[in-house]
Each structure stands twice: as C-alpha cells, then as structure tokens.
Design a protein around this motif. Structure first.
Motif, short mmCIF file in Angstrom:
data_model
loop_
_atom_site.label_atom_id
_atom_site.label_comp_id
_atom_site.label_asym_id
_atom_site.label_seq_id
_atom_site.Cartn_x
_atom_site.Cartn_y
_atom_site.Cartn_z
N GLY A 178 24.02 -13.18 46.58
CA GLY A 178 22.87 -14.00 46.19
C GLY A 178 23.12 -14.82 44.95
N LEU A 179 23.93 -14.28 44.05
CA LEU A 179 24.18 -15.01 42.80
C LEU A 179 24.85 -16.35 43.09
CD1 LEU A 179 23.88 -14.76 39.72
CD2 LEU A 179 26.20 -13.83 39.66
N ALA A 180 25.85 -16.34 44.02
CA ALA A 180 26.55 -17.57 44.38
C ALA A 180 25.62 -18.56 45.09
CB ALA A 180 27.76 -17.25 45.26
N LYS A 181 24.57 -18.05 45.71
CA LYS A 181 23.61 -18.91 46.39
C LYS A 181 22.57 -19.49 45.43
CE LYS A 181 23.89 -16.41 50.81
NZ LYS A 181 23.14 -15.63 51.82
N GLY A 182 22.67 -19.10 44.17
CA GLY A 182 21.75 -19.64 43.18
C GLY A 182 20.43 -18.90 43.09
N TRP A 183 20.34 -17.67 43.62
CA TRP A 183 19.06 -16.97 43.65
C TRP A 183 18.56 -16.57 42.27
CZ3 TRP A 183 19.66 -13.27 48.49
CH2 TRP A 183 19.66 -14.06 49.64
N ALA A 184 19.44 -16.52 41.28
CA ALA A 184 19.00 -16.22 39.92
C ALA A 184 18.76 -17.48 39.10
CB ALA A 184 20.05 -15.35 39.22
N ALA A 185 19.18 -18.63 39.58
CA ALA A 185 19.13 -19.87 38.80
C ALA A 185 17.70 -20.41 38.72
CB ALA A 185 20.04 -20.91 39.42
N PRO A 186 17.28 -20.87 37.55
CA PRO A 186 15.91 -21.38 37.40
C PRO A 186 15.61 -22.58 38.29
CG PRO A 186 16.92 -21.00 35.26
CD PRO A 186 18.01 -20.86 36.27
N GLU A 187 16.61 -23.43 38.55
CA GLU A 187 16.36 -24.67 39.28
C GLU A 187 16.34 -24.50 40.80
OE1 GLU A 187 20.77 -24.25 38.39
OE2 GLU A 187 18.86 -24.00 37.30
N GLY B 265 18.79 -17.06 34.85
CA GLY B 265 20.10 -17.11 35.49
C GLY B 265 21.19 -16.32 34.81
N VAL B 266 20.92 -15.71 33.66
CA VAL B 266 21.92 -14.96 32.90
C VAL B 266 21.57 -13.47 32.97
CG1 VAL B 266 23.01 -14.57 30.66
CG2 VAL B 266 22.37 -16.89 31.36
N GLN B 267 22.56 -12.63 33.33
CA GLN B 267 22.29 -11.20 33.41
C GLN B 267 22.01 -10.64 32.01
OE1 GLN B 267 24.68 -8.81 36.09
NE2 GLN B 267 24.70 -7.12 34.61
N VAL B 268 20.88 -9.91 31.89
CA VAL B 268 20.50 -9.32 30.61
C VAL B 268 20.50 -7.80 30.65
CG1 VAL B 268 19.16 -11.32 29.87
CG2 VAL B 268 18.04 -9.50 31.19
N ARG C 240 13.38 0.58 33.06
CA ARG C 240 14.31 -0.40 32.50
C ARG C 240 13.62 -1.23 31.43
NH1 ARG C 240 16.07 2.28 37.18
NH2 ARG C 240 17.93 1.29 38.07
N SER C 241 14.32 -1.41 30.32
CA SER C 241 13.85 -2.30 29.27
C SER C 241 15.07 -2.96 28.66
CB SER C 241 13.08 -1.51 28.20
OG SER C 241 12.50 -2.39 27.27
N TYR C 242 15.16 -4.29 28.80
CA TYR C 242 16.36 -5.02 28.39
C TYR C 242 16.02 -6.10 27.36
CZ TYR C 242 18.15 -3.04 32.80
OH TYR C 242 18.52 -2.20 33.82
N PRO C 243 16.87 -6.24 26.33
CA PRO C 243 16.66 -7.33 25.37
C PRO C 243 17.07 -8.67 25.98
CG PRO C 243 18.66 -6.10 24.82
CD PRO C 243 18.00 -5.36 25.97
N VAL C 244 16.29 -9.67 25.71
CA VAL C 244 16.58 -11.03 26.17
C VAL C 244 16.97 -11.86 24.95
CG1 VAL C 244 15.68 -13.09 27.30
CG2 VAL C 244 14.93 -10.82 28.06
#
Length: 641
Positions: A234-243, A303-306, A322-326
C-alpha cells in the motif's frame, strides 16, 4: 541459610485486619524465629525442611508499621499497612489493564491512592506446586496502576472510598484460561464428573516427549504459515500520502474489529483519516494516540512513518495502546492525514480503542479526538486463519488441569485475605453443564486451601456478546450464565450482572468501571453489612395464571423498572417447547408475561441469548439476571455458540 520471607512479605504490603495473621518463611532447620509488628509478636522454630510458620494476633486497620523477623539474621519490612486484602483472578477480562478501558488516560492519571497497594502474580503454569512467586507490592499510582487489572482496581477504589481503610489487591489472572486450571488436583479428583480431567492429563504426562514433539511441530508449522506480514504494498500505491485521491474509499467507524464490520477474515487493512489542525499547532511536536491495534501497526503522519509496534516486539501488542510523537516538521496548519496499516494474522484485527485514547494532542491544548469515521482499504485478505495450536499439556500450558492453582494460587497460601473476586467463564462456555460442578468445586477448593472458612467470593456473570438469530434460541453462553447463577447457592457468594455493558463485537468490554463497582456493591452489602441494594433482580419463581406467567424476584430494591420505557427480552413457550417473544408488564414486585400465540404457557425465559436485549432493572439501576423457568435439555442450533 539466612532467614527468608516469601515475596508477599515485602515493603508496601497490606496485612488483613481483624483476623489472625499467618507469617512464614525459611531458615536453618531448628532455628528459632520471632516475628513482631505493631506491638505484637509470635515465635516458632524452622522445621527439618527449613520452613517455619507463626501466627500473629489480629490487628486493627492502620499503619504504616514495620514487620521484623528475627533469627540468625534480622529481616525488616517497612511501610506495612493493615486493611483488607482481596485476591482478584480469572481470565482476560480480569487481566485487562487499566490503560485500555474507557477514559483510560483520565483514569490512569487519577490512580493515586497511597493506601491502596497492588501485587501482580507472574503467569506461571506448572505441574508441581510452587511455594513462592517473583513479585512485589507497589503503591497505587499511575505508573503501577496502568498495567494492573482494571476490574480489580475499580473494585478496590470503590471499597477504599466507602471504607476508608487500606486495600491490598492481589491480581492473579491469565487470559484465555479454563476454570479447571485454577482448581487443585485433589479437588478435581474428588468429583466424579471432573476426575477424567486429571486421569486423561496424567496419561499425556506419562509420555511427555512424544506429546512435546507433536505439539512443537504443530506450533512451528502454524507460525511459519500464518504469522508473516505478506508485504507492505500500500505504501508504494500512495495510501499514506496526503495527496492521494481517496474519494472512492469506503468508511468504517473506529474503534472496532474489522471482523465485526463485515470482514470475517484475517489480513492487512489501511485506515486513513484527515484531521484539521489549528494554525497555532503548525510546526509543534504532537502526540498521536491510535488506541490499541490488534495486532501490528505501522502508523504514518502526512506520509511519514511515526511509529510501529508488532507482535514480535510485544506478545500483548494486540491490546497495547499506541502513542507516537509526531515531529513538528510534519505538522501543517489545516489538513493533515493520519494513516495506519494494521496487520492481524489470526483471531481479531483492527483499531480497537478505547475511543478516548484515539486522539491528536498538542501540549497545553485540548485534544482532537480521532474516533468515528475512517476511510479504509483492504491490502491483504488472508482468509479465516485457524487458531494457534496449544502447547503440550504440562509445564507452561496454562490450560493444563491444576497448573494455575499450582503456579499462581499455591504461592499465596495461607496469606490472610478478606475474600476473592473472579471474572472468567468465556473459555468454559462450551461446557456449561459441567461448569455447574466445576465452578463451585473451585470456590470450595480455594476456601479449603486458605483455611479461613467460607470467605466472601464474588464473581462476574458473562457480559452480552455476539449476535443472535431473530427468534429466541438456546445458546451456550446463556447456559454458562445459568451455571454461574446457580453457584450463588454456595454461602457468602455474590454475582455482578453485566448483561447491559458488553460489546457485541468485542469479548472484552471496555466499561470495567461498572464491573468493579457492581462487584464492590456485593462486597459492601454482604461482607461489610452496609445497607444498600447490591444486586439486580434475581429470579425467584414463575407461576402460571391462566394465559400468562407471573415471575417473582429477589433483590427488587425499591421496585422494578423498565429501562427505556418497555420491557424486552422475555420469551414464552407452551408444552411444545417452542419459545416466542412475549409481552411483559411490571405488576408491583413481579412481571406478568404473555402472548396471544401461546394461550397455555408453561415456561418463560428472560435474556436467554448471547447478546440479549434486556431492560428489566431495579431502582438502584442494576440489571436483572437472565433466567429460565424450565429445565429442558440444551438445544443449541448449529452455528450458535
């Protein structure tokens, strides 16, 4: 050999008030021992095996005190309180931690009670009984309470508030376990209906190498086949990308398990949500909470893994919040995109909450809550994966008969206690008839083992869970609830009914606050003699009156109520044993049930389902327990568990 005390006797411990207090330990054979606390003392001599035991006189509530044990050397234990000690046991709903309940963040932050003390017994399943455990008492504060049993914590908090005495809570629980594992070998052998559990088990133990080889091979084959992440495409398909254009993505309300949202399979899902960030948050480091992910996650912000947590990192990743810093460099004013890739290789899967822990937070600002609609895509459908094979019976297998009694109860004996609370039954639901014998046998066994007589024992009836057919049917969960209710025939027992606070798609309801409160009501009303309504209505009798059946109840309090305005959940049957939904009305302290379709009724049932719609309460807002007036044989239709 230096004088030694078991793990229970350590700093911050709580001793039981108002009853004689056993204290024990080890020393050189023949060594004289003196134990002192709060101006009282007792003496003894270590036996040939090095074990010694003395009994201190009863003490009133109070402290802190110092416990001193003198032999060839002296051992001192500081900050000892005297109050009430409760053993808290069962399977995953008792084990369920405070940091995964409704309003978890606020509850954990408020868990500051210096006179409440917490002790968690490590998970230990063994053939031979242990005499000690590896644990310690902790002050009740956020860092110790967050991973502690939520039910036990809320139970203790209620008692602490009502009684104003120190409270000690011993959590000895293990998810997915059977009641027979918590029962001693001697007790199982004493009951003809249960004896085969021991004899069959010991036949397996007689040839352990063959059983271990077979089981190990099965577990390894399952692990190799099912638990590998099939790949992040999915990452290569842009599923995390904002646009990325996601206008055609479907939506799912989170938190939930995707199996309960129409996807009955294991696999990998991508969840995506747009968040409108205030302008003054731009460029600031944020905290992203997504709740628990069952089981592995990779979490992205714009789009960036946090963050990421997998089952290889933690065995309990499936219920870990889960609690992650952004990083501030990723945070923009206005539209931002949060994406979670969730992988589950067996059982359930998804973002499972609780809802209050799903939030984006900037220091000093109110959070943006993230529960509700999320878009999603299915990356991998792995089908219905079978459960992992159990390890071989014996050491390490928590469902071996008497294994948890030996590993997690025996080390507590004979520590003085006030009583016990219990939340279990899900794992025995397919053997409800047997549970009628097994459960009371276990309770009596514990009472025998502690040697304190019939100490109070309160338990939780199974919550509502799973779906049901449209028409009334028989279910194993209804039968298990009945077996639990029948256990009230033992003296000094009580039951917390939670048929109204379960979650149809989750076997672990997150409202543990009411579970603890209802257990505490039982304790306050019986063990402590407070004047209050401590139980919901319990079935007493059913009498046929012409074309209707009148049902009477105990524990009606100040009166019966139909919550929501109408009574639901009643079914009625004639001699043909075919139940249909019925009309029901409250008449004083009874309920009259009838149906024009059943002119000659002979039996009535209430709440007799997996996830029943139950609206009968008393004026203390406590729900009535499910019941049936008949004793007809179990008739569970195919596919109904």
């Amino acid at each position: 050999m230096a004088v030694k005390l078991p793990a229970l006797f350590c700093e911050h411990m709580v001793l039981q008030r108002d009853i004689p207090l056993p204290v024990w330990g080890w020393a050189e054979s023949g060594e004289a021992i003196r134990v002192e606390i709060a101006g009282v003392q007792a003496t003894g001599v270590a036996g040939a095996d090095g074990r010694w035991r003395v009994t201190l006189p009863a003490l009133p509530a109070g402290g802190p005190h110092t416990l001193t044990v003198c032999g060839a050397n002296t051992v001192t234990v500081a900050d000892v309180l005297v109050g009430d000690v409760w053993v808290c046991s069962g399977q995953s709903n008792m084990e369920w931690p405070l940091n995964s309940v409704n309003d978890a963040t606020e509850e954990v932050a408020a868990a500051q009670y210096p006179a409440m003390r917490l002790f968690t017994v490590p998970k230990t399943a063994v053939i031979e009984a242990r005499v000690d455990t590896d644990a310690y008492w902790s002050l009740c504060e956020p860092r110790s309470a967050e991973a502690f049993s939520a039910v036990a914590y809320f139970f203790g908090r209620e008692l602490h508030s009502a009684l104003d005495v120190p409270i000690g809570l011993i959590n000895t629980s293990w998810g997915g376990t059977l009641a027979e594992a918590w029962t001693s070998r001697e007790a199982l052998l004493s009951e003809p209906e249960l004896r085969d559990m021991v004899t069959d088990y010991e036949k397996v133990l007689a040839n352990p190498d063959a059983a271990a080889r077979e089981s190990a091979a099965a577990v390894q084959a399952w692990w190799d086949t099912y638990t590998h992440d099939p790949g992040n495409f999915g990452l290569a398909k842009g599923w995390a990308a904002p646009e990325t254009d996601t206008r055609n993505w479907p939506t799912m309300k989170l938190p939930t398990k995707w199996q309960g949202a129409g996807h009955p399979y294991s696999g990998v899902f991508w969840f995506r949500k747009e968040v409108n960030v205030p302008a003054d948050w731009a460029g600031r480091e944020l905290e992203l909470g997504i709740g628990a992910c069952d089981k592995d996650d990779q979490t992205y912000f714009n789009g960036v893994q946090v963050g990421s947590l997998t089952h290889l990192d933690r065995a309990d990743s499936w219920c870990t919040l889960r609690s992650y810093p952004v990083p501030g460099a990723l945070v923009r004013p206005g539209k931002n995109v949060i994406t979670v890739r969730a992988f589950s290789y067996a059982y359930d899967g998804g973002l499972i909450g609780p809802a209050g822990s799903m939030r984006l937070t900037a220091p000093g600002s109110d959070p943006i809550f993230l529960d509700g609609d999320w878009q999603y895509q299915v990356e991998h459908n792995l089908g219905q994966v079978p459960g992992m094979p159990a390890p071989p019976l014996g050491d390490g297998n928590p469902n071996s008969p008497f294994a948890l009694f030996n590993g997690m109860i025996a080390p507590l004996l004979p520590y003085a206690i006030k009583g016990a609370i219990w939340y279990q039954g899900e794992s025995n639901a397919d053997r409800a008839e047997q549970y009628r014998t097994l459960f009371p046998t276990m309770i009596s066994d514990w009472r025998r083992a502690w040697g304190q007589g019939d100490f109070p024992f309160y338990f939780v009836q199974l919550a509502n869970y799973m779906s049901d057919p449209v028409e009334p049917v028989d279910t194993a969960w209804a039968r298990l609830r009945e077996a639990q209710t029948m256990t009230l025939s033992l003296p000094h027992t009580g039951m917390a009914v939670i048929i109204d606070i379960g979650e149809p798609n989750d076997i672990h309801p997150r409202n543990k606050q009411d579970v603890g409160r209802r257990l505490a009501l039982n304790a306050l009303g019986t063990a402590y003699g407070h004047t209050l309504t401590y139980s919901g209505p319990l079935y007493r009798a059913a009498t046929v009156e012409g074309n209707a059946i009148r049902v009477t109840f105990d524990h009606v309090g100040g009166g019966l109520l139909a919550k929501g305005g109408a009574l639901r959940g009643f079914a009625i049957a004639g001699a043909d044993k075919q139940f249909i939904w019925a009309e029901a009305t409250i008449d004083g302290d009874s309920v009259v049930v009838s149906s024009p379709v059943v002119p000659a009724p002979v039996a009535v049932r209430y709440g007799w389902a997996n996830d029943p719609q139950c609206t009968l309460y008393n004026d203390a807002d406590l729900p009535a327990s499910p019941f049936r007036s008949d004793d007809w044989p179990l008739l569970v239709p195919a596919g109904v568990c």
